[in-house]
Scaffold this active site. Structure first.
Site, PDB file in Angstrom:
ATOM      1  N   GLU A  19       9.414  -8.543  -0.806  1.00  0.00           N
ATOM      2  CA  GLU A  19       8.240  -9.405  -0.980  1.00  0.00           C
ATOM      3  C   GLU A  19       8.179  -9.838  -2.434  1.00  0.00           C
ATOM      4  O   GLU A  19       8.377  -9.024  -3.335  1.00  0.00           O
ATOM      5  CB  GLU A  19       6.997  -8.595  -0.608  1.00  0.00           C
ATOM      6  CG  GLU A  19       5.733  -9.416  -0.688  1.00  0.00           C
ATOM      7  CD  GLU A  19       4.577  -8.698  -0.026  1.00  0.00           C
ATOM      8  OE1 GLU A  19       4.672  -8.355   1.161  1.00  0.00           O
ATOM      9  OE2 GLU A  19       3.586  -8.467  -0.723  1.00  0.00           O
ATOM     10  N   GLY A 126      -6.925 -11.405   3.171  1.00  0.00           N
ATOM     11  CA  GLY A 126      -6.810 -11.856   1.779  1.00  0.00           C
ATOM     12  C   GLY A 126      -7.722 -11.050   0.876  1.00  0.00           C
ATOM     13  O   GLY A 126      -8.769 -10.542   1.297  1.00  0.00           O
ATOM     14  N   LYS A 200      -6.088  -6.711  16.503  1.00  0.00           N
ATOM     15  CA  LYS A 200      -5.231  -7.738  15.884  1.00  0.00           C
ATOM     16  C   LYS A 200      -3.958  -7.926  16.717  1.00  0.00           C
ATOM     17  O   LYS A 200      -3.500  -9.038  16.917  1.00  0.00           O
ATOM     18  CB  LYS A 200      -4.843  -7.259  14.466  1.00  0.00           C
ATOM     19  CG  LYS A 200      -5.188  -8.206  13.414  1.00  0.00           C
ATOM     20  CD  LYS A 200      -5.063  -7.784  11.969  1.00  0.00           C
ATOM     21  CE  LYS A 200      -4.528  -6.525  11.449  1.00  0.00           C
ATOM     22  NZ  LYS A 200      -4.567  -6.418   9.987  1.00  0.00           N
ATOM     23  N   GLN A 211       0.985  -1.245   4.174  1.00  0.00           N
ATOM     24  CA  GLN A 211       0.700  -1.061   2.755  1.00  0.00           C
ATOM     25  C   GLN A 211       1.699  -0.038   2.202  1.00  0.00           C
ATOM     26  O   GLN A 211       2.217   0.808   2.944  1.00  0.00           O
ATOM     27  CB  GLN A 211      -0.743  -0.537   2.602  1.00  0.00           C
ATOM     28  CG  GLN A 211      -1.203  -0.311   1.196  1.00  0.00           C
ATOM     29  CD  GLN A 211      -1.156  -1.604   0.391  1.00  0.00           C
ATOM     30  OE1 GLN A 211      -0.090  -1.986  -0.070  1.00  0.00           O
ATOM     31  NE2 GLN A 211      -2.296  -2.267   0.242  1.00  0.00           N
TER      32      GLN A 211
END
Ligand code: FAD
Length: 318
Positions: A19, A126, A200, A211
């Site tokens: 990332e 976000g 989700k 994470q």
């Protein structure tokens, strides 16, 4: 290609991915490309590019008054994805956030991605706008990532905003979402967080990226709980090597994660940050080897747009 197809094609072998952050406003893309180039040796099938919402900052004017102005510190996520695809022939995964957008703006952005041939999107709530109470702060139509997931899942069925009928033209996005082995900081407990993660997934998520965590036991326990509650999509662990003494508190504070006592003690004993970096690389190698032995689908490295540590880890693990 979709991330889920990359995983299926790997036939049980653990993939390597990374990332990166878009450059800060005013910096060129060249530095970022130079960071990524040496990592291509390890054949990442995809690279994630983070998204940074507009913030409101306060600027003192010549007349002494203070003015609120919008600022996006790291613009250009979609352009960077297009540039990475063109330069490295790789799947680039843009992150999209709820923060500051209407569903119409989101739909527009998704059409742009679709026409660019981008097939994967990472959908997130976000980070919060620190000045969200400002009159100039952009309101968000969506509160949770699941709202974005539902919109993209609709588009994948040919259902677009404000239209009664389904279109023949359908998008084909593979949808990634975030999860937290140590729970999201706003969640009252892990079970509640997992309930919303399942929601989700039920809305249409295709894969999960976690994470960062520094204790594999937490990942394994989290994965087990996900499977028990019927979440069957791939769960990709996120790894970040610790790189300085200051990160002992900053990572804990920013990302709401624990640093294991053994690692924290070892970091404190390091004579300088050079030694911490080496320790961080060694810790991440051990973590990665254990996760790879457990056949995780992919190891996803948070490079923070630096490559040295990730190269060392990839050399030892892949
Ligand atoms: P959500 O899934 O919306 O969950 C947020 C919280 O709300 C959780 O506590 C959840 O349990 C709860 N919740 C969810 N749905 C409901 C509901 N229906 N009712 C009540 N509660 C609910 N931030 C950025 O700004 N840009 C990035 O590029 C970025 N990339 C990231 C990549 C990864 C892999 C990760 C792990 C995080 C990333 N973040 C990024 C940070 C992320 O935006 C924050 O952690 C944010 O606070 C939560 O995002 P989420 O998508 O997990 O939220």
């Amino acid at each position: 290609m979709k991330i889920t197809e990359h995983i299926a094609n790997a036939k049980g072998n653990t993939l390597f991915s990374l990332e990166v952050l878009p450059p800060q406003k005013g910096k060129t893309i060249d530095d970022l490309l130079r960071v990524i180039e040496p990592l291509m040796e390890f054949k990442p099938p995809f690279i994630d590019v983070t998204y940074h919402r507009e913030e409101i900052i306060y600027k003192k004017r010549a007349d002494g008054f203070v003015e609120e102005v919008p600022l996006r510190r790291r613009p250009g996520t979609v352009g960077i994805c297009a540039a990475l695809r063109a330069k490295f022939n790789i799947d680039a995964v843009p992150h999209l956030v709820c923060g500051g957008f209407t569903p119409e703006e989101t739909e527009d952005a998704l059409f742009t991605l679709y026409y660019l041939g981008i097939t994967n999107v990472m959908l997130l709530q976000g980070d919060a706008d620190k000045n969200a109470k400002s009159a100039h702060a952009k309101l968000s139509a969506y509160k949770y990532a699941s709202d974005l997931v539902a919109q993209v899942a609709d588009m994948n069925r040919g259902k677009f905003l404000h239209e009664e009928t389904e279109n023949e033209m359908k998008t084909n996005f593979c949808i990634g979402v975030a999860a937290y082995p140590e729970k999201h900081f706003e969640s009252p407990n892990l079970a509640t967080d997992l309930k919303w993660l399942k929601h989700k997934v039920d809305c249409g998520a295709d894969y999960i990226v976690t994470q960062m965590f520094f204790d594999n036991k937490k990942y394994f326990a989290f994965e087990e709980k996900c499977r028990e509650m019927g979440i069957s999509i791939p769960i990709i662990p996120g790894i970040k090597p610790i790189a300085s003494k200051a990160q002992l508190s900053s990572l804990a504070k920013i990302f709401h994660i624990d640093i294991p006592e053994e690692l924290a003690d070892a970091v404190e004993k390091c004579k300088d940050d050079k030694a911490v970096k080496q320790l961080g690389i060694e810790w991440a190698i051990q973590q990665s080897k254990e996760l790879k032995a457990a056949n995780v689908p992919c190891l996803h490295y948070y490079t923070m747009s630096r490559s040295e540590a990730t190269i060392e880890i990839a050399k030892a693990v892949f």
